[in-house]
Design a protein around this motif. Structure first.
Motif, short mmCIF file in Angstrom:
data_model
loop_
_atom_site.label_atom_id
_atom_site.label_comp_id
_atom_site.label_asym_id
_atom_site.label_seq_id
_atom_site.Cartn_x
_atom_site.Cartn_y
_atom_site.Cartn_z
N LEU A 44 0.84 -1.18 0.00
CA LEU A 44 0.00 0.00 0.00
C LEU A 44 0.88 1.25 0.00
CD1 LEU A 44 -2.60 -1.20 2.65
CD2 LEU A 44 -2.96 -1.00 0.18
N PRO A 45 0.30 2.42 -0.32
CA PRO A 45 1.11 3.65 -0.30
C PRO A 45 1.81 3.84 1.04
CG PRO A 45 -1.03 4.06 -1.27
CD PRO A 45 -1.07 2.66 -0.77
N GLN A 46 3.03 4.32 0.98
CA GLN A 46 3.87 4.48 2.16
C GLN A 46 4.26 5.95 2.31
OE1 GLN A 46 6.97 1.83 0.95
NE2 GLN A 46 5.66 0.02 1.07
N PRO A 47 3.47 6.73 3.06
CA PRO A 47 3.71 8.18 3.15
C PRO A 47 5.10 8.56 3.64
CG PRO A 47 1.55 7.63 4.01
CD PRO A 47 2.25 6.33 3.76
N GLY A 48 5.77 7.71 4.42
CA GLY A 48 7.08 8.07 4.94
C GLY A 48 8.21 7.93 3.94
N GLN A 49 7.95 7.29 2.80
CA GLN A 49 9.00 7.06 1.81
C GLN A 49 9.38 8.36 1.09
OE1 GLN A 49 10.69 4.43 0.43
NE2 GLN A 49 9.92 2.74 1.70
N LYS A 50 10.62 8.43 0.68
CA LYS A 50 11.09 9.56 -0.13
C LYS A 50 10.35 9.55 -1.47
CE LYS A 50 15.33 11.42 -2.20
NZ LYS A 50 16.78 11.18 -2.42
N PRO A 51 9.87 10.72 -1.95
CA PRO A 51 9.15 10.77 -3.23
C PRO A 51 10.00 10.19 -4.36
CG PRO A 51 8.89 12.84 -2.07
CD PRO A 51 9.90 12.03 -1.30
N GLY A 52 9.34 9.42 -5.23
CA GLY A 52 10.02 8.85 -6.38
C GLY A 52 10.71 7.54 -6.10
N ALA A 53 10.81 7.14 -4.82
CA ALA A 53 11.56 5.94 -4.49
C ALA A 53 10.68 4.71 -4.35
CB ALA A 53 12.32 6.15 -3.18
N SER A 54 9.39 4.91 -4.18
CA SER A 54 8.49 3.81 -3.88
C SER A 54 7.51 3.57 -5.02
CB SER A 54 7.71 4.12 -2.59
OG SER A 54 6.59 3.30 -2.46
N ALA A 55 7.47 2.33 -5.51
CA ALA A 55 6.51 1.98 -6.56
C ALA A 55 5.07 2.19 -6.09
CB ALA A 55 6.72 0.54 -7.02
N PRO A 56 4.68 1.70 -4.88
CA PRO A 56 3.29 1.93 -4.46
C PRO A 56 2.91 3.40 -4.40
CG PRO A 56 4.33 0.26 -3.09
CD PRO A 56 5.41 0.86 -3.93
N ASN A 57 3.84 4.27 -3.99
CA ASN A 57 3.52 5.69 -3.93
C ASN A 57 3.28 6.27 -5.31
OD1 ASN A 57 3.77 5.57 -1.19
ND2 ASN A 57 5.67 6.73 -1.06
N ARG A 58 4.14 5.91 -6.26
CA ARG A 58 3.94 6.44 -7.60
C ARG A 58 2.65 5.88 -8.21
NH1 ARG A 58 8.53 6.40 -12.22
NH2 ARG A 58 9.54 7.73 -10.67
N PHE A 59 2.39 4.60 -7.97
CA PHE A 59 1.19 3.99 -8.53
C PHE A 59 -0.07 4.56 -7.88
CE2 PHE A 59 3.88 -0.01 -9.52
CZ PHE A 59 4.43 0.65 -10.62
N TYR A 60 0.01 4.90 -6.59
CA TYR A 60 -1.14 5.55 -5.95
C TYR A 60 -1.41 6.89 -6.63
CZ TYR A 60 -4.09 8.00 -2.63
OH TYR A 60 -5.12 8.71 -2.07
N MET A 61 -0.35 7.64 -6.92
CA MET A 61 -0.51 8.93 -7.60
C MET A 61 -1.14 8.73 -8.98
SD MET A 61 2.34 11.94 -8.14
CE MET A 61 3.46 10.93 -9.10
N TYR A 62 -0.69 7.69 -9.70
CA TYR A 62 -1.30 7.40 -11.01
C TYR A 62 -2.78 7.06 -10.85
CZ TYR A 62 3.40 7.05 -13.06
OH TYR A 62 4.67 7.31 -13.50
N GLY A 63 -3.12 6.32 -9.78
CA GLY A 63 -4.51 5.98 -9.55
C GLY A 63 -5.36 7.20 -9.26
N VAL A 64 -4.79 8.19 -8.57
CA VAL A 64 -5.52 9.43 -8.30
C VAL A 64 -5.81 10.16 -9.61
CG1 VAL A 64 -5.31 11.74 -7.28
CG2 VAL A 64 -4.70 9.71 -5.94
#
Length: 430
Positions: free
Chosen positions: A386-406
């Motif tokens: 799942l998205p990981q808010p503590g991760q550095k931007p651009g480093a986490s696949a789930p974070n980028r994919f969450y942004m794409y989903g938005v």
């Protein structure tokens, strides 16, 4: 795996990702409130491009093919979304009829139909595939990739209902974008649910109306997030009276191409972007008629005119009289050394999966939906990621994919606005 972003100008995207992750509760509440007021399309897919300084949808398909590219790990999400969608529309549904495109020679497309059949069967429905192709006169089994077969059956039309011999569905799922116009056999079905509705097809639908709705959504979303909506919105102009086959309306096209290039240059200067702006000229009503052309200078139009006219004269489909001139969005993502763009799949209001469309022979400013494209699954369905808010931007696949989903859900919301505005049964027809 996060694809390599080949640009030093990744600051704005990282800042956008950070803002999106920090605002996740507000974003999800915003979507919940929107879906209380608006009905999402039954299903759709959205092509997204990540320039490193801008992230925007460039196409929204209301009759998505390509379901066969979703991995087995993604199917549980798709099945759950299918259950939710059917329960909302027809809780007592028992039988579902899928109507595909008429092209029975494209076995990869038919693999997509087989995947849809599988999803809705697992959602608890009896599913059959009915063809409106007049050449299908009896049940026909066709071999498809993977060692499977798909059975196409001729549809049977009653006074108010459509079905198959000994099969009466309460819901009909169209996987045919109606580019050639809606077959009369699909009209005036007063006692069945037709999904998506006929006015979602390219006889009525216009890309310019969709992106007008998306612009409205992006402005409201940008205001909530405190960002410039341009970072998620491709600007556009239209020329409704252009007829490439007759060389009509070229002055309108030149004027609007030049004006849009000027607006993009101004934004690039504002953000310190040292790229050459370009626009995409394409038919406003679907994929038939005029093809997709990249224009970097208004003088290019004279050189491209013969190609545009040739594409406008191709047989089949609706006449491409109107065009949309859309701000070109670079795709600066790479996968296996090939240019890549994410395609996000949704059903009801849920993101259920997707893939990267990759093309080793296309450039960062070209259309990737062309022969030679490959497909690499996205990791949407990995439940432990799942998205990981503590991760550095651009480093986490789930974070980028969450942004794409938005971004994809913003486009889906725009499609719901669009369908409401064109509904012939609505009190006000825009």
């Amino acid at each position: 795996m996060v694809p390599h972003l080949t640009t030093a100008l990744s600051g704005p995207i990282n800042e956008l990702e950070q803002r999106v992750l920090e605002s996740m509760p507000a974003i999800e509440r915003w979507f919940r409130l929107e879906w209380m007021e608006h009905t999402p399309p039954f299903y759709c897919s959205v092509d997204i491009r990540n320039a490193g300084f801008k992230l925007a949808p460039v196409d929204t398909n209301l009759f998505p093919g390509g379901w066969n590219h979703l991995t087995p790990e993604m199917l549980p999400l798709a099945v759950q979304a299918a259950m939710a969608a059917i329960e909302k529309i027809c809780p007592e549904a028992k039988n579902l009829l899928i109507i595909p495109e008429n092209d029975t020679g494209n076995t990869f497309y038919l693999s997509n139909i087989a995947q849809l059949e599988r999803i809705f069967h697992m959602a608890g429905l009896n599913v059959r595939v009915g063809s409106v192709n007049p050449d299908i006169k009896e049940p026909t089994r066709i071999d498809i990739p993977g060692g499977e077969t798909l059975c196409l059956e001729p549809v049977v039309r009653g006074k108010y209902r459509l079905g198959l011999k000994d099969f009466d569905p309460c819901t009909i799922l169209l996987n045919n974008d109606l580019s050639a116009g809606p077959p009369g056999i699909l009209e005036e079905l007063h006692e069945q649910y037709l999904l998506p509705p006929l006015h979602a097809g390219w006889t009525v639908r216009r890309k310019s109306r969709h992106f007008q709705s998306y612009e409205e959504v992006a402005k409201r979303f940008g205001k909530m997030l405190g960002i410039d909506p341009w970072l998620i919105n491709p600007m556009f102009n239209t020329c409704g009276e252009v007829d490439m086959s007759q060389d009509e309306g070229m002055e309108c096209l030149r004027t609007n191409v030049d004006a849009l290039l000027g607006r993009v240059r101004k934004k690039y200067k504002e953000y310190g972007i040292n790229e050459k702006p370009f626009v995409i000229v394409k038919a406003d009503n679907g994929s038939y008629g005029m093809g997709i052309v990249t224009v970097r200078d208004v003088r290019d139009l004279e050189r491209l005119l013969p190609a545009l006219q040739e594409r406008a004269n191709r047989p089949g489909g609706q006449a491409a009289r109107g065009v949309i001139i859309q701000e070109g969005v670079l795709t600066n993502e790479r996968m296996h050394q090939a240019v890549a763009e994410p395609v996000v799949y949704m059903m009801d209001r849920y993101v259920v999966g997707g893939f990267y469309r990759v093309h080793a022979e296309r450039g960062v400013d070209e259309n990737l939906n062309a022969p030679g494209a490959g497909f690499v699954p996205l990791a949407f369905a990995e439940s432990t990621r799942l998205p990981q808010p503590g991760q550095k931007p651009g480093a986490s696949a789930p974070n980028r994919f969450y942004m794409y989903g938005v971004i994809a859900r913003l486009a889906m919301l725009a499609a719901s606005y669009e369908l409401e505005a064109t509904d012939p049964e609505a009190e006000i027809y825009d």
